[in-house]
Design an enzyme around this catalytic site. Sequence first.
Site, PDB file in Angstrom:
ATOM      1  N   SER A   1       0.884  -1.288  -0.021  1.00  0.00           N
ATOM      2  CA  SER A   1       0.209   0.212   0.042  1.00  0.00           C
ATOM      3  C   SER A   1       0.861   1.062   0.023  1.00  0.00           C
ATOM      4  CB  SER A   1      -0.728  -0.004   1.427  1.00  0.00           C
ATOM      5  OG  SER A   1      -1.520   1.295   1.320  1.00  0.00           O
TER       6      SER A   1
ATOM      7  N   TYR B   1      -1.656  -2.243  10.166  1.00  0.00           N
ATOM      8  CA  TYR B   1      -1.678  -2.504   8.403  1.00  0.00           C
ATOM      9  C   TYR B   1      -0.314  -2.132   7.969  1.00  0.00           C
ATOM     10  CZ  TYR B   1      -3.484  -1.619   3.777  1.00  0.00           C
ATOM     11  OH  TYR B   1      -3.770  -1.648   2.506  1.00  0.00           O
TER      12      TYR B   1
HETATM   13  P1  NDP Z   1     -11.775  -5.076  -0.170  1.00  0.00           P
HETATM   14  O1  NDP Z   1     -12.213  -4.928   0.975  1.00  0.00           O
HETATM   15  O2  NDP Z   1     -12.851  -4.522  -1.071  1.00  0.00           O
HETATM   16  O3  NDP Z   1     -11.849  -6.513  -0.872  1.00  0.00           O
HETATM   17  C1  NDP Z   1     -11.121  -7.549   0.074  1.00  0.00           C
HETATM   18  C2  NDP Z   1     -11.032  -8.879  -0.687  1.00  0.00           C
HETATM   19  O4  NDP Z   1     -10.254  -9.648   0.039  1.00  0.00           O
HETATM   20  C3  NDP Z   1     -12.279  -9.590  -0.793  1.00  0.00           C
HETATM   21  O5  NDP Z   1     -12.661 -10.554  -1.987  1.00  0.00           O
HETATM   22  C4  NDP Z   1     -12.253 -10.584   0.542  1.00  0.00           C
HETATM   23  O6  NDP Z   1     -13.222 -11.605   0.307  1.00  0.00           O
HETATM   24  C5  NDP Z   1     -10.933 -11.047   0.330  1.00  0.00           C
HETATM   25  N1  NDP Z   1     -10.451 -11.332   1.847  1.00  0.00           N
HETATM   26  C6  NDP Z   1     -10.386 -10.764   3.098  1.00  0.00           C
HETATM   27  N2  NDP Z   1      -9.704 -11.561   3.732  1.00  0.00           N
HETATM   28  C7  NDP Z   1      -9.235 -12.865   3.204  1.00  0.00           C
HETATM   29  C8  NDP Z   1      -8.776 -13.814   3.712  1.00  0.00           C
HETATM   30  N3  NDP Z   1      -8.245 -14.024   4.852  1.00  0.00           N
HETATM   31  N4  NDP Z   1      -8.509 -14.947   2.561  1.00  0.00           N
HETATM   32  C9  NDP Z   1      -8.998 -14.688   1.357  1.00  0.00           C
HETATM   33  N5  NDP Z   1      -9.614 -13.530   0.980  1.00  0.00           N
HETATM   34  C10 NDP Z   1      -9.858 -12.537   1.753  1.00  0.00           C
HETATM   35  O7  NDP Z   1     -10.345  -4.540  -0.352  1.00  0.00           O
HETATM   36  P2  NDP Z   1      -9.539  -3.799  -1.468  1.00  0.00           P
HETATM   37  O8  NDP Z   1     -10.176  -4.520  -2.911  1.00  0.00           O
HETATM   38  O9  NDP Z   1      -9.760  -2.249  -1.543  1.00  0.00           O
HETATM   39  O10 NDP Z   1      -8.091  -4.334  -1.310  1.00  0.00           O
HETATM   40  C11 NDP Z   1      -7.460  -5.153  -2.079  1.00  0.00           C
HETATM   41  C12 NDP Z   1      -5.965  -5.161  -1.941  1.00  0.00           C
HETATM   42  O11 NDP Z   1      -5.528  -3.606  -2.157  1.00  0.00           O
HETATM   43  C13 NDP Z   1      -5.430  -5.547  -0.396  1.00  0.00           C
HETATM   44  O12 NDP Z   1      -4.506  -6.137  -0.195  1.00  0.00           O
HETATM   45  C14 NDP Z   1      -5.404  -3.972   0.237  1.00  0.00           C
HETATM   46  O13 NDP Z   1      -4.613  -3.860   1.442  1.00  0.00           O
HETATM   47  C15 NDP Z   1      -4.869  -3.196  -1.082  1.00  0.00           C
HETATM   48  N6  NDP Z   1      -4.692  -1.661  -0.849  1.00  0.00           N
HETATM   49  C16 NDP Z   1      -6.041  -1.343  -1.000  1.00  0.00           C
HETATM   50  C17 NDP Z   1      -6.172   0.163  -1.083  1.00  0.00           C
HETATM   51  C18 NDP Z   1      -7.728   0.875  -1.105  1.00  0.00           C
HETATM   52  O14 NDP Z   1      -7.598   2.198  -0.909  1.00  0.00           O
HETATM   53  N7  NDP Z   1      -8.670   0.294  -1.235  1.00  0.00           N
HETATM   54  C19 NDP Z   1      -4.868   1.013  -0.914  1.00  0.00           C
HETATM   55  C20 NDP Z   1      -3.812   0.147  -1.045  1.00  0.00           C
HETATM   56  C21 NDP Z   1      -3.884  -0.965  -0.870  1.00  0.00           C
HETATM   57  P3  NDP Z   1     -14.610 -11.701   0.865  1.00  0.00           P
HETATM   58  O15 NDP Z   1     -15.538 -10.865   0.000  1.00  0.00           O
HETATM   59  O16 NDP Z   1     -15.036 -13.320   0.847  1.00  0.00           O
HETATM   60  O17 NDP Z   1     -14.645 -11.032   2.320  1.00  0.00           O
END
Ligand code: NDP
Length: 242
Positions: A137, A150
């Site tokens: 991130s 985080y």
């Molecule tokens: P969301 O919260 O929108 O989506 C998270 C996804 O991860 C969902 O599909 C969820 O599944 C899945 N997930 C959560 N925990 C687990 C687990 N233990 N095992 C398997 N799957 C899991 O997140 P984002 O799309 O925003 O984030 C995606 C990535 O980008 C992350 O790594 C985040 O840290 C990174 N990021 C995001 C930013 C942002 O501003 N959005 C900025 C910087 C980095 P389910 O739907 O089944 O819960």
Amino acid sequence: MAKVAIVTGASRGIGRSIAERLAHDGFSVVVNYAGNQTEAGEVVKQIESKGGKALAIKANVGNKEDVDRIFQETLKAFGQVDVVVNNAGIMPLSLIAKEDAETFDKVIATNLRGTFLVFAQAAQHISEGGRIIAFSSSVLAKSFPSYGPYIASKAGVEGLVPVLANELRGKNITVNAVAPGPTGTALFLDGKTPEQIAQLSKLAPLERLGQPEDIANAVSFLASPDGAWVNAQVLRVNGGFA
Ligand code: NDP
């Protein structure tokens, strides 16, 4: 035979966009999710409706048996693994002084242990010429209060990337991370006021929130033949948020 991509956390947000983009690029795609079966099923349907191949697999990336199963089921269904995108992540915020070790352990288990376990399986099973892409991130550079657990987890991810790249020397496999800036998904938007969202959106010189497609474009590049010479890097995809 079509190339095969595993995308963790692909039921929604950035992961969903990545899964759909890689399917558009010609990959058969494994859509991993933690709990949202209905949404993961919709992603699979969406890909199939456009003529692509996809398979939803429920698994917790922080759990070794679950991660091993993702790779076994992928190999069984599609025969090979060419691209692994470990996008799954969580971002509960907590001040360090609160001594909330439970939250700390949870974030480390999903974001850092998850990356370690997915890297391990990817290193064992990915094909020659493969691509491994982790998620950090851009908030690392900000050190905002309450982001301690985080940021610790994502700093760990950035540490693992060049180590695995070195361990895979001679195998023509690249290992990189993508580090988005603020992006319009539940992870970023939930729990913030409209004012906070507007303020964070304006921090990048491009003065808008990233969209999941902006991040999927970068992942698509890294997974494509054009990305072949990018290795052991953290690509900050953030509109200039620094
Ligand atoms: P969301 O919260 O929108 O989506 C998270 C996804 O991860 C969902 O599909 C969820 O599944 C899945 N997930 C959560 N925990 C687990 C687990 N233990 N095992 C398997 N799957 C899991 O997140 P984002 O799309 O925003 O984030 C995606 C990535 O980008 C992350 O790594 C985040 O840290 C990174 N990021 C995001 C930013 C942002 O501003 N959005 C900025 C910087 C980095 P389910 O739907 O089944 O819960």
